[in-house]
Write a protein that holds these residues in place. Structure first.
Motif, mmCIF file in Angstrom:
data_model
loop_
_atom_site.group_PDB
_atom_site.id
_atom_site.type_symbol
_atom_site.label_atom_id
_atom_site.label_comp_id
_atom_site.label_asym_id
_atom_site.label_seq_id
_atom_site.Cartn_x
_atom_site.Cartn_y
_atom_site.Cartn_z
ATOM 1 N N THR A 52 -1.159 -7.836 13.885
ATOM 2 C CA THR A 52 -0.095 -6.836 13.805
ATOM 3 C C THR A 52 -0.203 -5.924 15.027
ATOM 4 O OG1 THR A 52 -1.366 -5.195 12.521
ATOM 5 C CG2 THR A 52 -0.091 -6.848 11.265
ATOM 6 N N ALA A 53 0.840 -5.143 15.259
ATOM 7 C CA ALA A 53 0.909 -4.289 16.449
ATOM 8 C C ALA A 53 -0.145 -3.189 16.469
ATOM 9 C CB ALA A 53 2.296 -3.671 16.564
ATOM 10 N N SER A 54 -0.579 -2.733 15.291
ATOM 11 C CA SER A 54 -1.573 -1.661 15.222
ATOM 12 C C SER A 54 -2.195 -1.626 13.830
ATOM 13 C CB SER A 54 -0.917 -0.308 15.520
ATOM 14 O OG SER A 54 -0.094 0.079 14.440
ATOM 15 N N ALA A 55 -3.166 -0.736 13.678
ATOM 16 C CA ALA A 55 -3.806 -0.576 12.374
ATOM 17 C C ALA A 55 -2.856 0.066 11.364
ATOM 18 C CB ALA A 55 -5.077 0.263 12.512
ATOM 19 N N ASP A 56 -1.779 0.657 11.838
ATOM 20 C CA ASP A 56 -0.790 1.268 10.946
ATOM 21 C C ASP A 56 0.143 0.243 10.318
ATOM 22 O OD1 ASP A 56 -1.767 3.832 11.499
ATOM 23 O OD2 ASP A 56 -0.469 4.020 13.263
ATOM 24 N N VAL A 57 0.121 -0.992 10.832
ATOM 25 C CA VAL A 57 0.986 -2.052 10.312
ATOM 26 C C VAL A 57 0.098 -3.063 9.589
ATOM 27 C CG1 VAL A 57 2.684 -3.825 10.884
ATOM 28 C CG2 VAL A 57 2.548 -1.742 12.277
ATOM 29 N N ALA A 76 -9.700 0.688 5.877
ATOM 30 C CA ALA A 76 -10.464 -0.081 6.869
ATOM 31 C C ALA A 76 -9.837 0.056 8.244
ATOM 32 C CB ALA A 76 -10.543 -1.547 6.455
ATOM 33 N N GLY A 77 -8.506 0.000 8.321
ATOM 34 C CA GLY A 77 -7.818 0.138 9.603
ATOM 35 C C GLY A 77 -8.039 1.498 10.240
ATOM 36 N N GLN A 78 -8.242 2.518 9.410
ATOM 37 C CA GLN A 78 -8.475 3.876 9.902
ATOM 38 C C GLN A 78 -9.959 4.186 10.082
ATOM 39 O OE1 GLN A 78 -6.582 6.155 6.814
ATOM 40 N NE2 GLN A 78 -4.530 5.574 7.460
ATOM 41 N N ALA A 131 -16.668 -0.783 1.993
ATOM 42 C CA ALA A 131 -15.701 -0.097 2.857
ATOM 43 C C ALA A 131 -15.322 1.266 2.286
ATOM 44 C CB ALA A 131 -14.461 -0.963 3.048
ATOM 45 N N VAL A 132 -15.012 1.310 0.997
ATOM 46 C CA VAL A 132 -14.599 2.568 0.369
ATOM 47 C C VAL A 132 -15.753 3.564 0.354
ATOM 48 C CG1 VAL A 132 -13.851 3.628 -1.804
ATOM 49 C CG2 VAL A 132 -12.746 1.544 -0.986
ATOM 50 N N GLN A 133 -16.933 3.103 -0.020
ATOM 51 C CA GLN A 133 -18.093 4.001 -0.054
ATOM 52 C C GLN A 133 -18.377 4.564 1.337
ATOM 53 O OE1 GLN A 133 -21.190 1.527 -1.652
ATOM 54 N NE2 GLN A 133 -20.816 2.215 -3.745
ATOM 55 N N SER A 134 -18.323 3.718 2.354
ATOM 56 C CA SER A 134 -18.607 4.156 3.725
ATOM 57 C C SER A 134 -17.596 5.206 4.186
ATOM 58 C CB SER A 134 -18.593 2.962 4.677
ATOM 59 O OG SER A 134 -19.592 2.035 4.325
ATOM 60 N N ALA A 135 -16.313 4.958 3.944
ATOM 61 C CA ALA A 135 -15.273 5.908 4.345
ATOM 62 C C ALA A 135 -15.425 7.233 3.605
ATOM 63 C CB ALA A 135 -13.890 5.308 4.101
#
Length: 169
Positions: A52-57, A76-78, A131-135
């Motif tokens: 995709t074009a970016s982590a926002d997509v 994860a993208g953020q 992923a969730v715990q790390s964020a």
């Protein structure tokens, strides 16, 4: 505030789902938790990847997934600068060559901002949970080293061998 609440809601859902997996594995005395989770994570090949074009997509392979899984992919993208330092303990290092928890969601983040997403995380509660715990820990102000130590301590027993992830400096 809404995004923060979503992170905590997802955290609770993922943690409860993983707890149920562990209980099922513990009930079956012929299997260890690792063996039971490997059956649920049997995905040695065939992961779908999409650019995709970016982590926002987000990728289209998430269209038929639950809102919770889409939110974890968004997280994860953020959180690429966090997840690249966190190992995954589902066995994906050996089975599909992942280097960190980031690879469960993103195969590659290119210099031009494009993202090559991986659908591995859609089938793996361990990946989602890490992923969730790390964020969340990062949001709570923990350093990368502290987060890494917590992840390693949490998953060192009863899970697969970790990915070969470098230690944060």
């Amino acid at each position: 505030m809404k995004k923060l609440l979503s992170i905590f809601a997802i955290s609770l859902l993922v943690l409860s789902a993983c707890g149920e997996e562990k209980k099922v594995a513990e009930k079956n005395q012929n299997e260890t938790p690792i063996e039971a989770s490997h059956e649920e994570h049997a995905h040695a090949s065939g992961d779908i990847q999409e650019e995709t074009a970016s982590a926002d997509v987000l990728p289209s392979f998430l269209n038929n997934q639950t809102e919770n899984i889409r939110l974890v992919y968004q997280i994860a993208g953020q959180s690429t600068e966090i997840l690249e330092w966190m190992p995954c303990y589902c066995g994906c290092g050996d089975s599909v060559g992942h280097k960190s928890n980031l690879n469960c969601f993103i195969q590659e983040k290119r210099e031009d901002g494009t993202i090559v997403w991986d659908d591995h995380g859609t089938r793996c509660n361990v990946c989602l949970e890490i992923a969730v715990q790390s964020a969340k820990m990062h949001k709570d102000g923990m350093s990368l080293k502290e987060i890494r130590q917590t992840i390693d301590d949490t998953y060192k027993e009863g899970y697969a061998k970790p990915t070969p992830t470098d230690m944060p400096a």
